[in-house]
Enzyme design. Structure first.
Site, mmCIF file in Angstrom:
data_model
loop_
_atom_site.group_PDB
_atom_site.id
_atom_site.type_symbol
_atom_site.label_atom_id
_atom_site.label_comp_id
_atom_site.label_asym_id
_atom_site.label_seq_id
_atom_site.Cartn_x
_atom_site.Cartn_y
_atom_site.Cartn_z
ATOM 1 N N ASN A 1 -0.154 27.102 36.991
ATOM 2 C CA ASN A 1 -1.201 26.944 38.007
ATOM 3 C C ASN A 1 -0.860 25.831 38.996
ATOM 4 O OD1 ASN A 1 -3.101 24.446 37.437
ATOM 5 N ND2 ASN A 1 -2.558 25.290 35.433
ATOM 6 N N CYS B 1 -7.436 29.300 25.239
ATOM 7 C CA CYS B 1 -8.541 29.244 26.202
ATOM 8 C C CYS B 1 -9.378 30.518 26.080
ATOM 9 C CB CYS B 1 -7.969 29.133 27.606
ATOM 10 S SG CYS B 1 -9.241 29.339 28.860
ATOM 11 N N GLU C 1 1.668 32.327 28.109
ATOM 12 C CA GLU C 1 0.462 33.167 28.154
ATOM 13 C C GLU C 1 0.830 34.646 28.182
ATOM 14 O OE1 GLU C 1 -3.152 34.460 31.037
ATOM 15 O OE2 GLU C 1 -2.529 32.369 31.266
ATOM 16 N N HIS D 1 6.451 33.195 30.449
ATOM 17 C CA HIS D 1 5.374 32.205 30.384
ATOM 18 C C HIS D 1 4.660 32.421 29.049
ATOM 19 C CE1 HIS D 1 1.542 30.184 31.095
ATOM 20 N NE2 HIS D 1 2.193 29.457 31.988
ATOM 21 N N SER E 1 3.966 24.068 34.569
ATOM 22 C CA SER E 1 2.555 24.462 34.673
ATOM 23 C C SER E 1 2.426 25.520 35.769
ATOM 24 C CB SER E 1 1.701 23.235 35.011
ATOM 25 O OG SER E 1 0.479 23.647 35.580
#
Length: 314
Positions: free
Chosen positions: A231, A102, A132, A130, A229
């Site tokens: 978020n 992203c 990310e 995670h 997930s």
């Protein structure tokens, strides 16, 4: 017997963000361009429905490049971003790769690199393991970035190298929780450098604000999304903290608690940034079969962000 009436407050914006739409499009366009199979390192986005759908179209998901038997096939890196070693490995294997990170995650990567070059020791606010966080920490030499996950860790952190320090954050955190951690860091390190522009992405912020806006008016709140997930899990926390204690995540294996819904009058619904709208529709259709429903969509902001896909796929 007339079906019970149920009011649904449908949170907007919800569901896919621009980064997720771009990542899915990259996989689909890669299959069109290179034929099947194409490999994807890690789930392209954290949603089982999306991953299964792309599998049917010809994507093969792996966790590491060395699992790929046929190195002549292209590989796509997931929207969460990857450590620097991953593209290096792909080049060493002579593999074609497409990076679906992203752009807002890439922004954090560049920020961390620039701060590192400018002599800062970096704190990353995020969740351990995670993908990310692994990707962001993997942009920098070992030892030049530390992870802080909680207010407690922020209170106990010490600047061991006595270098100037800066912080960046994971893009999918709870806006409120992060604010508290930042407050602690700023009170302890007066000269800590912060990002010029908020790292938590617009979609995470908007979805949390939208949930916060209606949670207090709901007896139950349902977030459609996957357990891994970040978020989506944060949205459940936000709904609980904003006045709807009875909030839960609806994932691919969830049993829908119709008996409990039978006992309430108003429910809230939202979905994580990697959950397709069809999952929200399916959930609402399940309710329509049992209740007389009235839907009120509550939109707090229009989103019109679009990210371009890499030139090599046009």
């Amino acid at each position: 017997m007339k079906n019970k009436e149920l009011k649904i407050l449908l949170s907007a914006p919800r569901g896919f963000c621009a980064g997720v739409e771009r990542a899915i499009e990259i996989v689909e366009k890669s299959i069109q361009k290179y034929g099947a199979p194409v490999y994807v390192r890690h789930e392209i986005v954290h949603n089982k429905f999306v991953v299964d759908d792309l599998r049917k179209k010809g994507a093969i998901f792996v966790e590491e490049l060395d699992e790929i038997k046929d190195k002549s096939r292209p590989v796509i890196f997931s929207a969460h971003g990857v450590p620097k070693t991953v593209p290096d490995d792909a080049r060493n294997y002579n593999m074609t790769y497409v990076d679906a990170t992203c752009p807002l995650v890439s922004k954090v990567h560049r920020e961390a690199e620039n701060l590192n070059k400018a002599g800062y020791h970096i704190i990353l606010i995020g969740h351990k393991n995670h993908p990310e966080v692994i990707g962001t920490m993997g942009q920098l030499p070992e030892g030049s970035i530390d992870l802080i996950q909680s207010e407690e860790e922020a209170k106990n952190y010490y600047n061991k190298d006595d270098k100037k320090i800066a912080f960046v954050t994971q893009t999918t955190l709870s806006v409120d929780d992060t604010k508290e951690i930042i407050k602690i860091l700023k009170s302890r390190f007066e000269n800590i450098r912060e990002p010029q522009k908020e790292d938590i992405c617009y979609a995470t912020t908007n979805r949390q604000m939208a949930v916060k806006n209606i949670a207090k008016n709901c007896d139950m709140f349902f977030i459609i999304g996957s357990r891994n997930s970040s978020n989506s899990v944060r949205l459940v926390e936000v709904a609980k903290k904003s006045g709807c204690e009875n909030s839960m995540l609806i994932h691919s294996e969830s049993e829908i608690p119709y008996n409990k819904i039978q006992q309430v009058n108003t429910i809230g619904i939202s979905s994580g940034a990697s959950a397709p709208e069809i999952l929200v529709d399916n959930f609402i259709n399940g309710l329509k079969n049992r209740f007389t429903i009235k839907i009120d969509e509550v939109e707090i902001i229009k989103e019109n962000v679009v990210f371009k896909i890499p030139k090599k796929l046009n």
